[in-house]
Design a protein around this motif. Structure first.
Motif, short mmCIF file in Angstrom:
data_model
loop_
_atom_site.label_atom_id
_atom_site.label_comp_id
_atom_site.label_asym_id
_atom_site.label_seq_id
_atom_site.Cartn_x
_atom_site.Cartn_y
_atom_site.Cartn_z
N PHE A 112 38.17 48.38 26.42
CA PHE A 112 37.94 48.44 27.87
C PHE A 112 38.32 47.15 28.61
O PHE A 112 38.96 47.24 29.66
N PRO A 113 37.96 45.94 28.14
CA PRO A 113 38.37 44.74 28.88
C PRO A 113 39.90 44.61 29.01
O PRO A 113 40.40 44.18 30.05
N THR A 114 40.61 45.02 27.97
CA THR A 114 42.08 44.97 28.05
C THR A 114 42.59 45.95 29.09
O THR A 114 43.46 45.61 29.89
N ILE A 115 42.05 47.15 29.09
CA ILE A 115 42.46 48.16 30.08
C ILE A 115 42.11 47.69 31.49
O ILE A 115 42.90 47.82 32.42
N ALA A 116 40.92 47.10 31.64
CA ALA A 116 40.49 46.61 32.96
C ALA A 116 41.43 45.50 33.44
O ALA A 116 41.78 45.44 34.63
N THR A 117 41.85 44.63 32.53
CA THR A 117 42.77 43.56 32.90
C THR A 117 44.12 44.13 33.33
O THR A 117 44.69 43.71 34.34
N ILE A 118 44.63 45.10 32.58
CA ILE A 118 45.94 45.69 32.90
C ILE A 118 45.88 46.44 34.24
O ILE A 118 46.74 46.27 35.10
N GLY A 120 43.76 45.98 36.62
CA GLY A 120 43.57 44.99 37.67
C GLY A 120 44.87 44.33 38.07
O GLY A 120 45.13 44.12 39.26
N LYS A 121 45.71 44.00 37.09
CA LYS A 121 47.00 43.38 37.39
C LYS A 121 47.93 44.34 38.10
O LYS A 121 48.70 43.94 38.98
N LEU A 122 47.86 45.63 37.73
CA LEU A 122 48.75 46.61 38.36
C LEU A 122 48.31 46.99 39.77
O LEU A 122 49.14 47.11 40.68
N MET A 123 47.00 47.17 39.97
CA MET A 123 46.52 47.69 41.24
C MET A 123 46.06 46.61 42.23
O MET A 123 46.06 46.85 43.43
N SER A 129 41.69 35.64 41.99
CA SER A 129 40.78 35.36 40.89
C SER A 129 40.97 36.37 39.76
O SER A 129 40.94 37.58 39.98
N ASN A 130 41.19 35.85 38.55
CA ASN A 130 41.35 36.72 37.38
C ASN A 130 40.10 37.56 37.15
O ASN A 130 40.20 38.74 36.81
N LEU A 131 38.94 36.95 37.31
CA LEU A 131 37.69 37.66 37.08
C LEU A 131 37.51 38.80 38.08
O LEU A 131 37.21 39.93 37.69
N GLN A 132 37.74 38.53 39.36
CA GLN A 132 37.60 39.57 40.38
C GLN A 132 38.63 40.68 40.16
O GLN A 132 38.31 41.87 40.29
N ARG A 133 39.86 40.31 39.81
CA ARG A 133 40.91 41.29 39.57
C ARG A 133 40.54 42.19 38.39
O ARG A 133 40.70 43.41 38.44
N LEU A 136 37.60 44.53 39.44
CA LEU A 136 38.13 45.61 40.27
C LEU A 136 38.94 46.61 39.44
O LEU A 136 38.84 47.83 39.64
N GLY A 137 39.73 46.10 38.50
CA GLY A 137 40.49 46.98 37.61
C GLY A 137 39.59 47.84 36.76
O GLY A 137 39.86 49.03 36.55
#
Length: 176
Positions: A112-118, A120-123, A129-133, A136-137
């Motif tokens: 899940f953290p990897t998916i949330a990071t991806i 977040g970067k796409l949307m 902020s990396n954490l906020q992104r 949100l992701g």
């Protein structure tokens, strides 16, 4: 055995912090943090992810949807046939009978953290902020996946409510 599980959880927690916050920022945060906090806090990250994955919030949304969908006319315009009365009410499936394998829960929670990071970067690339992104992701991923899951379960429910059992037509053996 317990020690290896503990250190695996600590390592996973540390890697997750660096992935979510950013590599350099994550290292800075962990270097400034109290070692006791790290030894207790980092292994709780995978545990909380697994426990969070086990919460079946979609079932609660689905119950609310079925209860109040006839009162909300906007749902009828978006999803036709939702507020209509069903000919019969299918038997509710026992949530414990709907088994989801432990492997699926474990892998889904840990990825899940990897998916949330991806996501977040796409949307949310405009967020600095990396954490906020990442947060949100993660929220976007869970909401979109949950909406699809609720819609799918509702369609299954409607399909079961409208199905009919027909008599099997008997065929003469002589004509067959």
């Amino acid at each position: 055995m317990v020690g290896s599980i503990y250190w695996t959880a600590v390592t996973y927690g540390a890697v997750t912090v660096m992935q979510v916050v950013g590599h350099k920022e994550g290292l800075d945060v962990m270097e400034r943090a109290d070692p006791l906090f790290l030894l207790i806090g980092l292994p709780t990250i995978p545990v909380m992810l697994i426990l969070g994955k086990m919460i079946r919030w979609e079932d609660y949304v689905l119950r609310l949807w079925r209860k109040y969908s006839n009162k909300l006319q906007i749902l009828n315009s978006i999803f036709p046939g939702i507020g209509c009365p069903v000919p019969r009410i299918p038997a509710e499936a026992n949530p414990l009978a709907d088994h989801v394998s432990a492997t699926r829960i474990l892998c889904g929670a840990l990825v899940f953290p990897t998916i949330a990071t991806i996501v977040g970067k796409l949307m949310f690339s405009s967020v600095n902020s990396n954490l906020q992104r990442t947060i949100l992701g993660g929220i976007a991923f869970v909401a979109i996946k949950g909406a699809f899951k609720v819609y799918f379960k509702q369609q299954q429910y409607l399909r079961q409510a409208h199905r009919k059992i027909l008599n099997f037509p008997e065929v003469d053996e002589a004509s067959a």
